[in-house]
Design a protein around this motif. Structure first.
Motif, mmCIF file in Angstrom:
data_model
loop_
_atom_site.group_PDB
_atom_site.id
_atom_site.type_symbol
_atom_site.label_atom_id
_atom_site.label_comp_id
_atom_site.label_asym_id
_atom_site.label_seq_id
_atom_site.Cartn_x
_atom_site.Cartn_y
_atom_site.Cartn_z
ATOM 1 N N CYS A 465 0.830 -1.211 0.000
ATOM 2 C CA CYS A 465 0.000 0.000 0.000
ATOM 3 C C CYS A 465 0.869 1.267 0.000
ATOM 4 O O CYS A 465 1.908 1.333 0.667
ATOM 5 N N ALA A 503 -7.731 -3.769 1.870
ATOM 6 C CA ALA A 503 -7.271 -2.602 1.097
ATOM 7 C C ALA A 503 -8.097 -2.511 -0.179
ATOM 8 O O ALA A 503 -8.697 -3.485 -0.622
ATOM 9 N N ARG A 505 -8.633 -0.010 -4.148
ATOM 10 C CA ARG A 505 -8.170 1.034 -5.065
ATOM 11 C C ARG A 505 -9.251 1.295 -6.104
ATOM 12 O O ARG A 505 -9.768 0.334 -6.704
#
Length: 508
Positions: A465, A503, A505
């Motif tokens: 990350c 996570a 994106r």
């Protein structure tokens, strides 16, 4: 036979089966008749009468019965009746508790009676697992419980949870290649064992062991052949009984000898000595001990612990050290999200098991999940294969326990399966594997916005990350922020919590 060390063709040859059409019904019935049902042998239960009579075999009870006989011979009928009543009450309490425990254990045994998909005469059929025989071709998929010991011949992303055999709650990835002959049970990755649970993927295998010839059958045999242990309380009561007998006999002899020496009649002195001996025996002790143990058993039952024998409840009180592991397998192998860290806030989540009901707390005060926490829980449910299922009043998970915990935590925040399916679509998936230690999906919402969502080991995600999401904004992940994340992971791990990171994106 070491089935895990053979090639697939050799397994089929040794099991005398056809991999394309399976066994014929005629051959399956023949083998079933020859080798019996695919069930674990259950130790024959004693009859109710034998179980009740067994309550009178305790040494202290035998001492009391002897005292009863002597009291009756001396004409002390009230004392004799009182002692008999105490002994019978003691036996009834023990008998009722043992029968209640037996019924509870029988109810637990009924939980494991699965059906299996089997290939017979070239057709896939669903049959009771008790009818499986060596040589049957079976298939299984996520949520299925394995009905017999199976040599896997086909595996598609197959993971099986084997905690009942190995004590390790993490699902094991399965494959089909032969292994070394001396590989331990927990490392036999080309085998599926009776009673274990498929958490992900699907597979096909050849049945190579049924009933008591399975790994689970070996455990059942060890349990049934284990010697009966005497509890510390039973040992102490037996010692006390022997001491009382010696004291009573000594007093009787002493009184008789001294009385006769002083000129009293032998018969009168014998009666006096026996009366003294009977008085020295504590008739109420077994009853008091039984009542106290019964109360302890009731308290254990309220905590969902079954105690089969009354004296066993006292043994726990004698434990000075309890050794346990962190796998979750000493309980029900159920995972529950209890802590969530996001936006520099550590949330606590209430609720146990897989029931999708719970509340969220921050700094000890109940709060509604904020936007960032909602998003985190949503992504955890999207990057997931588990489903919540309800059977009666019980909530269960179809899939991996860890993934199930994420789905349940999202449901507590209002993200139900129906709502997620209405709002989002999973377009592509990169499945979890032991090298990446991550699972990734590409999702799209109703406005055609897309994200990549990944969940996995915190250390693996942290090094990949470059940004951290704080106050609903992506900010550069500097060294200080990395240290904060790592410290939080270490702190949660020190509390024996399993940690997982999520996570994402945005995609153009």
């Amino acid at each position: 036979m070491s089935w895990h060390g053979l090639r697939i063709e050799q397994v089929a040859q040794q099991a005398d089966t056809n991999m394309s059409s399976g066994l014929t019904e005629k051959e399956a019935k023949k083998r079933f008749k020859q080798f019996g049902a695919n069930e674990l042998a259950v130790e024959k239960k004693p009859s109710a009468l034998k179980q009740f009579i067994g309550q009178f075999q305790d040494f202290m009870v035998l001492v009391l019965l002897a005292a009863t006989a002597i009291s009756a011979m001396l004409g002390e009928y009230i004392d004799a009746i009182a002692i008999v009543a105490i002994v019978i009450m003691n036996a009834c309490l023990g008998f009722v508790q043992e029968r209640r425990a037996e019924k509870s254990l029988e109810a637990l045994k009924k939980l494991s009676a699965p059906e299996s998909f089997v290939l017979r005469d070239g057709e896939w059929k669903k049959v009771p697992s008790a009818q499986l025989v060596v040589g049957d071709i079976v298939k299984f998929t996520s949520g299925d419980r394995i009905g017999a010991d199976v040599r896997i011949i086909e595996a598609k992303g197959l993971y099986i949870e084997e905690s009942s055999l190995t004590g390790e709650s993490l699902p094991v990835e399965k494959q089909t290649a032969p292994l070394a002959q001396d590989v331990a049970l927990g490392d036999r990755t080309n085998m599926a064992f009776m009673g274990t649970l498929v958490t992900k993927g699907s597979g096909v295998g050849i049945v190579v062991g049924t009933g008591m010839n399975t790994a689970m059958g070996q455990i059942a045999h060890l349990l049934q052949s284990a010697p009966t242990m005497v509890t510390p309380l039973q040992r102490k009561l037996e010692q006390l009984g022997k001491i009382l007998i010696v004291i009573a006999l000594t007093l009787t002899a002493l009184v008789v000898v001294l009385g006769v020496w002083q000129g009293h009649a032998l018969y009168d002195m014998f009666l006096a000595g026996v009366s003294l001996a009977v008085a020295a025996i504590p008739e109420g002790l077994p009853a008091i001990v039984t009542v106290v143990l019964a109360l302890g058993v009731q308290r254990m039952m309220k905590r969902n612990a079954i105690v089969r024998k009354l004296p066993a409840v006292e043994t726990l009180g004698c434990a000075s050290v309890i050794c346990s592991d962190k796998t979750g397998t000493m309980t029900e192998n159920q995972m529950t999200v209890t802590r969530v860290w996001t936006n520099n806030r550590l949330w606590t989540v209430s609720g146990t098991g897989y029931e999708p009901k719970g509340r969220f707390f921050y700094n000890g005060k109940e709060e509604k999940p904020d936007k960032q926490l909602q998003q985190l829980l949503l992504f955890g449910a999207l990057c997931n294969h588990a489903e919540i299922k309800k059977k009666g009043k019980t909530y269960m998970i179809d899939g991996d326990p860890t993934e199930g915990a994420l789905v349940v935590s999202a449901a507590k925040a209002g993200w139900t399966k129906e709502k997620i399916a209405h709002e989002f679509t999973v377009e592509h998936e990169f499945p979890f594997d032991s090298t990446r230690k991550m699972m990734t999906v590409i999702v799209k919402d109703r406005a055609n916005r897309r994200w990549i969502v990944t969940k996995g080991a915190p250390d693996m995600l942290l090094e990949r990350c470059r940004f951290i999401y704080i106050n609903n904004e992506a900010k550069p992940l500097h060294e200080q922020e990395r240290k904060t994340v790592q410290q939080t992971v270490n702190m949660l791990a020190s509390e024996a919590l399993r940690t997982i990171a999520i996570a994402y994106r945005p995609l153009s």
